[in-house]
Design an enzyme around this catalytic site. Structure first.
Site, PDB file in Angstrom:
ATOM      1  N   ASP A   1      36.088  37.957  47.743  1.00  0.00           N
ATOM      2  CA  ASP A   1      35.730  37.130  48.902  1.00  0.00           C
ATOM      3  C   ASP A   1      34.829  37.943  49.829  1.00  0.00           C
ATOM      4  O   ASP A   1      35.255  38.901  50.464  1.00  0.00           O
ATOM      5  CB  ASP A   1      36.995  36.676  49.640  1.00  0.00           C
ATOM      6  CG  ASP A   1      36.700  35.696  50.769  1.00  0.00           C
ATOM      7  OD1 ASP A   1      35.512  35.435  51.057  1.00  0.00           O
ATOM      8  OD2 ASP A   1      37.670  35.199  51.388  1.00  0.00           O
TER       9      ASP A   1
ATOM     10  N   HIS B   1      26.666  50.196  31.241  1.00  0.00           N
ATOM     11  CA  HIS B   1      28.039  50.425  30.772  1.00  0.00           C
ATOM     12  C   HIS B   1      28.314  51.909  30.562  1.00  0.00           C
ATOM     13  O   HIS B   1      29.471  52.342  30.500  1.00  0.00           O
ATOM     14  CB  HIS B   1      28.298  49.652  29.482  1.00  0.00           C
ATOM     15  CG  HIS B   1      29.716  49.202  29.323  1.00  0.00           C
ATOM     16  ND1 HIS B   1      30.787  49.979  29.697  1.00  0.00           N
ATOM     17  CD2 HIS B   1      30.241  48.053  28.833  1.00  0.00           C
ATOM     18  CE1 HIS B   1      31.916  49.334  29.428  1.00  0.00           C
ATOM     19  NE2 HIS B   1      31.620  48.166  28.927  1.00  0.00           N
TER      20      HIS B   1
END
Length: 461
Positions: free
Chosen positions: A400, A169
Protein backbone atom coordinates in the site's frame (compact mmCIF):
# COMPACT_ATOMS: atom_id res chain seq x y z
CA UNK A 1 -7.94 -8.75 -27.48
CA UNK A 2 -7.81 -5.00 -27.00
CA UNK A 3 -9.49 -2.76 -29.57
CA UNK A 4 -6.61 -0.32 -29.78
CA UNK A 5 -2.92 -0.04 -29.13
CA UNK A 6 -2.08 1.50 -25.77
CA UNK A 7 -0.30 4.82 -26.04
CA UNK A 8 2.18 5.71 -23.31
CA UNK A 9 3.70 9.19 -23.10
CA UNK A 10 6.84 9.61 -21.02
CA UNK A 11 6.43 12.62 -18.71
CA UNK A 12 9.92 12.57 -17.28
CA UNK A 13 12.91 10.38 -16.59
CA UNK A 14 15.14 10.84 -13.58
CA UNK A 15 17.76 9.10 -11.48
CA UNK A 16 16.95 8.45 -7.83
CA UNK A 17 19.79 7.97 -5.35
CA UNK A 18 19.76 7.24 -1.63
CA UNK A 19 20.10 10.45 0.44
CA UNK A 20 23.63 11.80 0.17
CA UNK A 21 26.11 10.27 2.65
CA UNK A 22 23.42 7.91 4.04
CA UNK A 23 25.11 4.77 2.73
CA UNK A 24 28.62 3.31 2.80
CA UNK A 25 30.78 5.27 0.33
CA UNK A 26 31.72 2.12 -1.54
CA UNK A 27 30.47 -1.48 -1.33
CA UNK A 28 31.27 -4.65 -3.23
CA UNK A 29 29.25 -7.83 -2.82
CA UNK A 30 30.62 -10.96 -4.54
CA UNK A 31 28.13 -13.32 -6.11
CA UNK A 32 27.64 -16.57 -4.20
CA UNK A 33 26.81 -19.93 -5.75
CA UNK A 34 23.15 -19.13 -5.00
CA UNK A 35 23.40 -16.08 -7.32
CA UNK A 36 25.39 -17.51 -10.22
CA UNK A 37 22.67 -19.67 -11.79
CA UNK A 38 20.38 -16.65 -12.13
CA UNK A 39 22.85 -14.94 -14.46
CA UNK A 40 21.30 -17.10 -17.18
CA UNK A 41 17.82 -15.65 -16.68
CA UNK A 42 16.24 -12.43 -17.83
CA UNK A 43 15.37 -9.75 -15.25
CA UNK A 44 12.15 -10.18 -13.29
CA UNK A 45 9.44 -7.66 -14.15
CA UNK A 46 6.67 -7.05 -11.63
CA UNK A 47 3.66 -4.86 -12.30
CA UNK A 48 1.18 -3.63 -9.70
CA UNK A 49 -2.09 -1.89 -10.54
CA UNK A 50 -3.68 0.56 -8.08
CA UNK A 51 -6.96 2.41 -8.41
CA UNK A 52 -6.38 6.17 -8.43
CA UNK A 53 -9.27 8.47 -9.28
CA UNK A 54 -7.32 11.69 -9.76
CA UNK A 55 -6.19 13.85 -12.66
CA UNK A 56 -2.73 14.45 -14.09
CA UNK A 57 -2.20 17.73 -12.23
CA UNK A 58 -2.93 16.20 -8.82
CA UNK A 59 -0.57 13.34 -9.56
CA UNK A 60 2.29 15.60 -10.71
CA UNK A 61 1.98 18.16 -7.92
CA UNK A 62 1.04 15.98 -4.95
CA UNK A 63 1.82 12.32 -5.50
CA UNK A 64 4.97 12.24 -7.65
CA UNK A 65 7.21 14.20 -5.23
CA UNK A 66 6.34 11.72 -2.48
CA UNK A 67 7.04 8.77 -4.78
CA UNK A 68 10.51 10.09 -5.53
CA UNK A 69 11.34 11.01 -1.93
CA UNK A 70 10.15 7.69 -0.51
CA UNK A 71 12.06 5.74 -3.19
CA UNK A 72 15.24 7.58 -2.20
CA UNK A 73 14.67 6.79 1.48
CA UNK A 74 13.95 3.13 0.75
CA UNK A 75 17.16 2.84 -1.27
CA UNK A 76 19.05 4.05 1.79
CA UNK A 77 18.48 0.59 3.33
CA UNK A 78 18.62 -1.39 0.05
CA UNK A 79 21.44 0.60 -1.55
CA UNK A 80 23.00 -2.29 -3.58
CA UNK A 81 19.90 -2.12 -5.81
CA UNK A 82 21.20 1.25 -7.02
CA UNK A 83 24.54 -0.27 -7.93
CA UNK A 84 25.81 -2.18 -10.94
CA UNK A 85 26.65 -5.77 -11.79
CA UNK A 86 30.33 -5.73 -12.72
CA UNK A 87 31.84 -8.45 -14.90
CA UNK A 88 35.56 -9.11 -15.12
CA UNK A 89 36.02 -10.45 -18.69
CA UNK A 90 39.32 -12.21 -18.00
CA UNK A 91 37.91 -14.35 -15.18
CA UNK A 92 34.11 -14.23 -15.70
CA UNK A 93 33.84 -13.19 -12.06
CA UNK A 94 30.89 -11.00 -11.10
CA UNK A 95 30.24 -8.65 -8.24
CA UNK A 96 27.66 -6.12 -7.19
CA UNK A 97 29.38 -2.74 -6.91
CA UNK A 98 27.84 0.29 -5.26
CA UNK A 99 29.32 3.76 -4.76
CA UNK A 100 27.77 6.72 -2.98
CA UNK A 101 25.74 8.62 -5.58
CA UNK A 102 24.72 5.59 -7.65
CA UNK A 103 21.09 5.67 -8.66
CA UNK A 104 18.02 3.87 -9.97
CA UNK A 105 16.29 4.98 -13.16
CA UNK A 106 12.72 6.22 -12.60
CA UNK A 107 10.45 6.68 -15.60
CA UNK A 108 7.18 8.58 -15.11
CA UNK A 109 4.60 8.13 -17.84
CA UNK A 110 0.95 8.64 -18.73
CA UNK A 111 -1.23 6.06 -20.53
CA UNK A 112 -4.53 6.42 -22.33
CA UNK A 113 -5.65 2.80 -22.25
CA UNK A 114 -8.58 1.08 -20.50
CA UNK A 115 -7.38 0.48 -16.94
CA UNK A 116 -10.24 -1.93 -16.22
CA UNK A 117 -9.29 -4.07 -19.20
CA UNK A 118 -5.66 -4.33 -18.08
CA UNK A 119 -6.66 -5.41 -14.58
CA UNK A 120 -8.99 -8.15 -15.75
CA UNK A 121 -8.04 -11.80 -15.43
CA UNK A 122 -8.99 -12.72 -18.98
CA UNK A 123 -6.29 -13.26 -21.65
CA UNK A 124 -4.53 -10.06 -22.64
CA UNK A 125 -1.95 -9.57 -25.37
CA UNK A 126 1.42 -9.37 -23.59
CA UNK A 127 2.52 -6.53 -25.88
CA UNK A 128 0.07 -4.33 -23.94
CA UNK A 129 2.28 -4.64 -20.87
CA UNK A 130 5.63 -3.90 -22.53
CA UNK A 131 5.42 -0.12 -22.20
CA UNK A 132 4.46 -0.28 -18.49
CA UNK A 133 7.66 -1.90 -17.23
CA UNK A 134 11.17 -0.47 -17.66
CA UNK A 135 14.16 -2.16 -19.25
CA UNK A 136 17.54 -2.50 -17.59
CA UNK A 137 19.74 -0.54 -19.98
CA UNK A 138 23.14 0.76 -19.03
CA UNK A 139 23.70 4.41 -19.91
CA UNK A 140 27.29 3.46 -20.60
CA UNK A 141 26.15 0.65 -22.92
CA UNK A 142 28.83 -1.62 -21.51
CA UNK A 143 28.18 -5.34 -21.19
CA UNK A 144 30.43 -5.52 -18.15
CA UNK A 145 28.51 -2.90 -16.13
CA UNK A 146 24.77 -3.51 -15.89
CA UNK A 147 22.14 -1.71 -13.77
CA UNK A 148 20.34 -3.89 -11.25
CA UNK A 149 16.95 -2.21 -10.96
CA UNK A 150 14.70 0.22 -12.80
CA UNK A 151 11.28 1.63 -11.87
CA UNK A 152 8.39 3.02 -13.89
CA UNK A 153 5.26 4.70 -12.54
CA UNK A 154 2.47 5.18 -15.07
CA UNK A 155 -0.64 7.27 -14.54
CA UNK A 156 -3.99 6.37 -16.07
CA UNK A 157 -5.78 9.70 -15.44
CA UNK A 158 -8.87 9.36 -13.24
CA UNK A 159 -8.48 5.57 -13.27
CA UNK A 160 -5.30 4.19 -11.80
CA UNK A 161 -1.54 3.99 -11.35
CA UNK A 162 0.81 1.17 -12.25
CA UNK A 163 4.15 0.60 -10.54
CA UNK A 164 6.48 -1.46 -12.71
CA UNK A 165 9.75 -2.74 -11.25
CA UNK A 166 12.46 -4.60 -13.16
CA UNK A 167 15.18 -6.31 -11.12
CA UNK A 168 18.14 -8.43 -12.13
CA UNK A 169 17.66 -11.87 -10.58
CA UNK A 170 21.41 -12.08 -10.03
CA UNK A 171 21.19 -9.43 -7.28
CA UNK A 172 18.31 -10.77 -5.20
CA UNK A 173 15.51 -13.31 -5.09
CA UNK A 174 11.79 -12.60 -4.85
CA UNK A 175 11.78 -12.50 -1.06
CA UNK A 176 14.20 -9.57 -0.98
CA UNK A 177 12.68 -7.77 -3.98
CA UNK A 178 9.18 -7.87 -2.53
CA UNK A 179 10.55 -6.85 0.87
CA UNK A 180 12.04 -3.76 -0.77
CA UNK A 181 8.78 -2.98 -2.59
CA UNK A 182 6.73 -3.15 0.61
CA UNK A 183 9.34 -1.11 2.49
CA UNK A 184 9.21 1.60 -0.19
CA UNK A 185 5.40 1.52 -0.18
CA UNK A 186 5.21 1.91 3.61
CA UNK A 187 7.48 5.00 3.50
CA UNK A 188 5.39 6.47 0.68
CA UNK A 189 2.17 5.86 2.62
CA UNK A 190 3.68 7.49 5.71
CA UNK A 191 4.70 10.54 3.63
CA UNK A 192 8.45 10.02 3.99
CA UNK A 193 8.60 8.48 7.45
CA UNK A 194 10.43 5.19 7.90
CA UNK A 195 8.36 2.36 9.32
CA UNK A 196 9.95 1.81 12.74
CA UNK A 197 9.54 -1.99 12.87
CA UNK A 198 10.79 -2.82 9.37
CA UNK A 199 13.33 -5.65 9.30
CA UNK A 200 16.33 -4.36 7.38
CA UNK A 201 18.34 -6.48 4.93
CA UNK A 202 21.46 -8.33 6.07
CA UNK A 203 24.43 -7.87 3.73
CA UNK A 204 27.24 -10.03 5.16
CA UNK A 205 27.83 -12.71 2.55
CA UNK A 206 30.29 -14.61 4.70
CA UNK A 207 27.29 -16.46 6.15
CA UNK A 208 27.07 -18.40 2.85
CA UNK A 209 29.58 -21.20 3.26
CA UNK A 210 31.05 -22.95 0.21
CA UNK A 211 33.40 -25.69 1.45
CA UNK A 212 32.80 -27.81 -1.67
CA UNK A 213 33.72 -25.14 -4.20
CA UNK A 214 30.21 -24.83 -5.66
CA UNK A 215 30.89 -21.29 -6.87
CA UNK A 216 33.69 -22.49 -9.20
CA UNK A 217 31.67 -25.52 -10.35
CA UNK A 218 28.62 -23.42 -11.14
CA UNK A 219 30.69 -20.98 -13.19
CA UNK A 220 32.06 -23.86 -15.26
CA UNK A 221 28.60 -25.31 -15.82
CA UNK A 222 26.81 -22.02 -16.50
CA UNK A 223 27.89 -21.53 -20.12
CA UNK A 224 26.38 -24.86 -21.20
CA UNK A 225 23.18 -24.09 -19.29
CA UNK A 226 22.87 -20.67 -20.94
CA UNK A 227 23.14 -22.24 -24.40
CA UNK A 228 20.54 -24.85 -23.47
CA UNK A 229 18.20 -22.22 -22.09
CA UNK A 230 18.56 -20.10 -25.23
CA UNK A 231 17.50 -23.12 -27.29
CA UNK A 232 14.55 -23.67 -24.95
CA UNK A 233 13.37 -20.05 -25.32
CA UNK A 234 13.68 -20.16 -29.10
CA UNK A 235 11.74 -23.44 -29.25
CA UNK A 236 8.97 -21.93 -27.11
CA UNK A 237 8.93 -18.50 -28.72
CA UNK A 238 5.81 -17.20 -30.39
CA UNK A 239 4.99 -14.25 -32.57
CA UNK A 240 4.35 -11.24 -30.29
CA UNK A 241 0.73 -11.04 -31.39
CA UNK A 242 0.13 -14.68 -30.41
CA UNK A 243 1.24 -14.41 -26.79
CA UNK A 244 -1.37 -13.77 -24.14
CA UNK A 245 -1.20 -13.65 -20.37
CA UNK A 246 -4.13 -14.64 -18.18
CA UNK A 247 -4.78 -15.16 -14.50
CA UNK A 248 -6.64 -18.13 -13.01
CA UNK A 249 -7.90 -18.39 -9.45
CA UNK A 250 -8.37 -21.32 -7.11
CA UNK A 251 -10.45 -20.05 -4.21
CA UNK A 252 -10.32 -21.41 -0.68
CA UNK A 253 -13.23 -23.87 -1.28
CA UNK A 254 -11.53 -25.26 -4.41
CA UNK A 255 -8.19 -25.59 -2.59
CA UNK A 256 -9.86 -27.49 0.26
CA UNK A 257 -11.66 -29.74 -2.22
CA UNK A 258 -8.35 -30.60 -3.89
CA UNK A 259 -6.66 -31.28 -0.56
CA UNK A 260 -9.44 -33.60 0.58
CA UNK A 261 -9.50 -35.40 -2.76
CA UNK A 262 -5.74 -36.05 -2.65
CA UNK A 263 -5.85 -37.18 0.99
CA UNK A 264 -8.71 -39.56 0.28
CA UNK A 265 -7.00 -41.11 -2.73
CA UNK A 266 -3.75 -41.57 -0.81
CA UNK A 267 -5.47 -42.81 2.33
CA UNK A 268 -4.40 -46.43 1.87
CA UNK A 269 -0.89 -45.51 0.76
CA UNK A 270 2.12 -44.84 2.93
CA UNK A 271 2.55 -41.11 2.48
CA UNK A 272 4.14 -38.68 4.92
CA UNK A 273 4.30 -35.42 2.97
CA UNK A 274 2.15 -32.42 3.80
CA UNK A 275 -0.75 -31.92 1.39
CA UNK A 276 -0.31 -28.15 1.32
CA UNK A 277 -2.04 -25.39 -0.58
CA UNK A 278 1.08 -24.92 -2.70
CA UNK A 279 1.28 -28.63 -3.56
CA UNK A 280 -2.35 -29.07 -4.66
CA UNK A 281 -2.50 -25.75 -6.53
CA UNK A 282 0.67 -26.48 -8.51
CA UNK A 283 -0.43 -30.07 -9.11
CA UNK A 284 -3.74 -28.91 -10.54
CA UNK A 285 -2.13 -26.31 -12.83
CA UNK A 286 0.52 -28.81 -13.99
CA UNK A 287 -2.15 -31.36 -14.97
CA UNK A 288 -4.25 -28.75 -16.81
CA UNK A 289 -1.13 -27.59 -18.66
CA UNK A 290 -0.06 -31.09 -19.74
CA UNK A 291 -3.61 -31.84 -20.94
CA UNK A 292 -3.10 -29.12 -23.54
CA UNK A 293 -0.51 -31.38 -25.21
CA UNK A 294 -2.09 -34.83 -25.01
CA UNK A 295 -1.24 -35.61 -28.63
CA UNK A 296 2.48 -34.99 -28.13
CA UNK A 297 4.37 -38.18 -27.11
CA UNK A 298 2.36 -39.08 -24.02
CA UNK A 299 4.89 -41.77 -23.08
CA UNK A 300 7.50 -39.16 -22.29
CA UNK A 301 8.22 -37.47 -18.98
CA UNK A 302 7.12 -34.00 -17.95
CA UNK A 303 8.98 -31.90 -15.39
CA UNK A 304 7.93 -29.42 -12.74
CA UNK A 305 10.55 -27.19 -11.10
CA UNK A 306 10.01 -25.15 -7.96
CA UNK A 307 12.37 -23.21 -5.71
CA UNK A 308 12.77 -23.40 -1.96
CA UNK A 309 13.96 -20.54 0.24
CA UNK A 310 17.11 -21.89 1.91
CA UNK A 311 17.59 -19.23 4.59
CA UNK A 312 16.02 -21.33 7.34
CA UNK A 313 17.09 -24.63 5.79
CA UNK A 314 20.84 -24.04 5.92
CA UNK A 315 22.91 -25.34 8.83
CA UNK A 316 23.18 -23.03 10.63
CA UNK A 317 20.23 -20.93 9.38
CA UNK A 318 21.02 -17.45 8.12
CA UNK A 319 19.10 -14.19 8.78
CA UNK A 320 15.55 -14.03 7.40
CA UNK A 321 16.29 -11.05 5.18
CA UNK A 322 19.78 -11.96 3.98
CA UNK A 323 20.24 -9.78 0.87
CA UNK A 324 20.84 -11.82 -2.26
CA UNK A 325 19.61 -15.07 -3.71
CA UNK A 326 19.11 -17.96 -1.36
CA UNK A 327 17.04 -20.36 -3.44
CA UNK A 328 17.59 -23.93 -4.50
CA UNK A 329 15.58 -25.71 -7.16
CA UNK A 330 13.74 -28.98 -6.78
CA UNK A 331 13.21 -30.79 -10.08
CA UNK A 332 10.33 -33.28 -10.09
CA UNK A 333 9.08 -35.51 -12.88
CA UNK A 334 6.13 -37.68 -13.88
CA UNK A 335 5.01 -39.57 -16.96
CA UNK A 336 2.72 -37.49 -19.13
CA UNK A 337 0.32 -40.41 -19.50
CA UNK A 338 -0.08 -40.53 -15.70
CA UNK A 339 -0.67 -36.80 -15.43
CA UNK A 340 -3.47 -36.83 -17.99
CA UNK A 341 -5.02 -39.96 -16.49
CA UNK A 342 -8.08 -40.18 -14.28
CA UNK A 343 -6.06 -39.52 -11.12
CA UNK A 344 -3.53 -37.15 -12.64
CA UNK A 345 -3.95 -34.53 -9.92
CA UNK A 346 -3.13 -37.15 -7.27
CA UNK A 347 -0.05 -38.26 -9.21
CA UNK A 348 1.14 -34.66 -9.55
CA UNK A 349 0.45 -33.83 -5.90
CA UNK A 350 2.37 -36.88 -4.71
CA UNK A 351 5.35 -36.05 -6.94
CA UNK A 352 5.44 -32.45 -5.74
CA UNK A 353 4.73 -33.30 -2.11
CA UNK A 354 7.52 -35.84 -1.98
CA UNK A 355 9.84 -33.29 -3.59
CA UNK A 356 9.13 -30.81 -0.80
CA UNK A 357 9.52 -33.56 1.81
CA UNK A 358 12.84 -34.64 0.33
CA UNK A 359 14.25 -31.12 0.53
CA UNK A 360 13.08 -30.75 4.12
CA UNK A 361 14.56 -34.07 5.24
CA UNK A 362 17.70 -34.45 3.13
CA UNK A 363 18.72 -30.81 2.97
CA UNK A 364 18.59 -28.31 0.14
CA UNK A 365 22.18 -28.80 -1.03
CA UNK A 366 22.08 -32.54 -1.62
CA UNK A 367 23.21 -33.31 -5.17
CA UNK A 368 23.42 -29.62 -6.00
CA UNK A 369 26.77 -29.96 -7.81
CA UNK A 370 25.04 -31.93 -10.59
CA UNK A 371 21.85 -29.85 -10.73
CA UNK A 372 22.86 -27.51 -13.58
CA UNK A 373 23.99 -30.29 -15.97
CA UNK A 374 20.82 -32.23 -15.09
CA UNK A 375 18.61 -29.25 -15.93
CA UNK A 376 20.58 -28.62 -19.14
CA UNK A 377 19.92 -32.20 -20.28
CA UNK A 378 16.20 -31.87 -19.52
CA UNK A 379 15.94 -28.67 -21.53
CA UNK A 380 17.85 -30.16 -24.48
CA UNK A 381 15.55 -33.19 -24.47
CA UNK A 382 12.61 -31.02 -25.49
CA UNK A 383 10.49 -32.26 -22.57
CA UNK A 384 7.61 -30.17 -21.25
CA UNK A 385 8.97 -28.16 -18.32
CA UNK A 386 6.87 -25.99 -16.02
CA UNK A 387 8.47 -23.88 -13.31
CA UNK A 388 7.26 -21.51 -10.63
CA UNK A 389 7.96 -17.81 -10.16
CA UNK A 390 6.70 -15.92 -7.13
CA UNK A 391 5.17 -17.27 -3.96
CA UNK A 392 1.94 -16.80 -1.98
CA UNK A 393 4.21 -16.02 0.99
CA UNK A 394 5.29 -12.73 -0.61
CA UNK A 395 1.82 -11.26 0.00
CA UNK A 396 2.22 -8.49 -2.54
CA UNK A 397 -1.49 -7.71 -2.24
CA UNK A 398 -0.65 -6.19 1.14
CA UNK A 399 1.42 -3.48 -0.59
CA UNK A 400 0.00 0.00 0.00
CA UNK A 401 1.65 3.20 -1.25
CA UNK A 402 -1.20 5.23 0.22
CA UNK A 403 -3.62 4.47 -2.62
CA UNK A 404 -5.04 1.28 -1.13
CA UNK A 405 -4.22 -2.36 -1.85
CA UNK A 406 -3.39 -3.35 -5.45
CA UNK A 407 -6.26 -4.22 -7.71
CA UNK A 408 -3.98 -6.58 -9.63
CA UNK A 409 -0.43 -7.88 -9.34
CA UNK A 410 1.37 -9.55 -12.25
CA UNK A 411 4.79 -10.90 -13.11
CA UNK A 412 5.12 -9.92 -16.77
CA UNK A 413 8.44 -11.61 -17.53
CA UNK A 414 7.06 -15.14 -17.99
CA UNK A 415 7.43 -15.01 -21.77
CA UNK A 416 9.26 -18.05 -23.22
CA UNK A 417 10.34 -19.17 -19.74
CA UNK A 418 7.86 -21.98 -19.16
CA UNK A 419 7.12 -20.42 -15.77
CA UNK A 420 3.88 -19.72 -13.99
CA UNK A 421 3.48 -16.99 -11.39
CA UNK A 422 1.89 -18.18 -8.15
CA UNK A 423 0.65 -15.67 -5.59
CA UNK A 424 -2.01 -15.26 -2.96
CA UNK A 425 -5.41 -14.30 -4.28
CA UNK A 426 -6.50 -10.73 -3.67
CA UNK A 427 -10.00 -12.02 -3.00
CA UNK A 428 -8.79 -14.67 -0.58
CA UNK A 429 -7.20 -12.49 2.09
CA UNK A 430 -9.13 -14.28 4.84
CA UNK A 431 -9.34 -17.71 3.27
CA UNK A 432 -6.15 -18.47 1.40
CA UNK A 433 -6.97 -18.60 -2.31
CA UNK A 434 -4.30 -18.82 -5.00
CA UNK A 435 -3.78 -16.83 -8.22
CA UNK A 436 -1.85 -18.34 -11.11
CA UNK A 437 -0.60 -16.27 -14.04
CA UNK A 438 0.82 -17.79 -17.21
CA UNK A 439 1.66 -16.94 -20.81
CA UNK A 440 0.56 -19.16 -23.70
CA UNK A 441 -0.57 -18.79 -27.30
CA UNK A 442 -4.23 -17.88 -27.84
CA UNK A 443 -5.00 -21.46 -28.87
CA UNK A 444 -3.17 -23.00 -25.91
CA UNK A 445 -4.77 -20.54 -23.49
CA UNK A 446 -8.23 -21.52 -24.71
CA UNK A 447 -7.39 -25.18 -24.11
CA UNK A 448 -5.89 -24.49 -20.69
CA UNK A 449 -8.92 -22.43 -19.61
CA UNK A 450 -11.22 -25.28 -20.64
CA UNK A 451 -9.22 -27.86 -18.66
CA UNK A 452 -8.93 -25.53 -15.69
CA UNK A 453 -12.71 -25.14 -15.56
CA UNK A 454 -13.57 -28.81 -16.20
CA UNK A 455 -10.96 -30.86 -14.34
CA UNK A 456 -12.12 -29.83 -10.87
CA UNK A 457 -15.67 -30.93 -11.71
CA UNK A 458 -14.43 -34.42 -12.51
CA UNK A 459 -12.80 -35.21 -9.18
CA UNK A 460 -15.91 -35.65 -7.11
CA UNK A 461 -18.15 -33.44 -4.97
Amino acid sequence: MADSVMKVKVIEQSQISPPQHSTPPRTSLPLTFFDILWLAFSPVKRLMFFEFRHCNQHFIETVLPNIKHSLSLALQHFYPLAGRLITTPSTDDHEIAYSDGDSVSLTVAEADFDFEYLTSRRPRDISEYVSLVPELISKLELQDMTPLMAVQVTLFPNSGITVGITVSHAVADGKITTHFIKHWASICKLQGKNHSDILLPFFDRSVIKDPNGLCAKFREQLRDFIESFKTFKVANSLAPTDKVQATFVLGAPEIEKLKQYVRNKLHDHDYTFHVSTFVVACAYVWVCFIKCYIDEKNHEKAYFVFNADCRERLDPPIPKFYFGNCLMSCVTQANKCDLIGEEGVVVAAEVLGRGVERMNKEGVLGGVDTMIPYMSNIIRSGAKVMSVAGSPKFKLYETDFGWGRPKKVDVVSLENSGAICVSESRDGENGGGIEVGLVLSWLEMDAFASHFADTLNKIGP
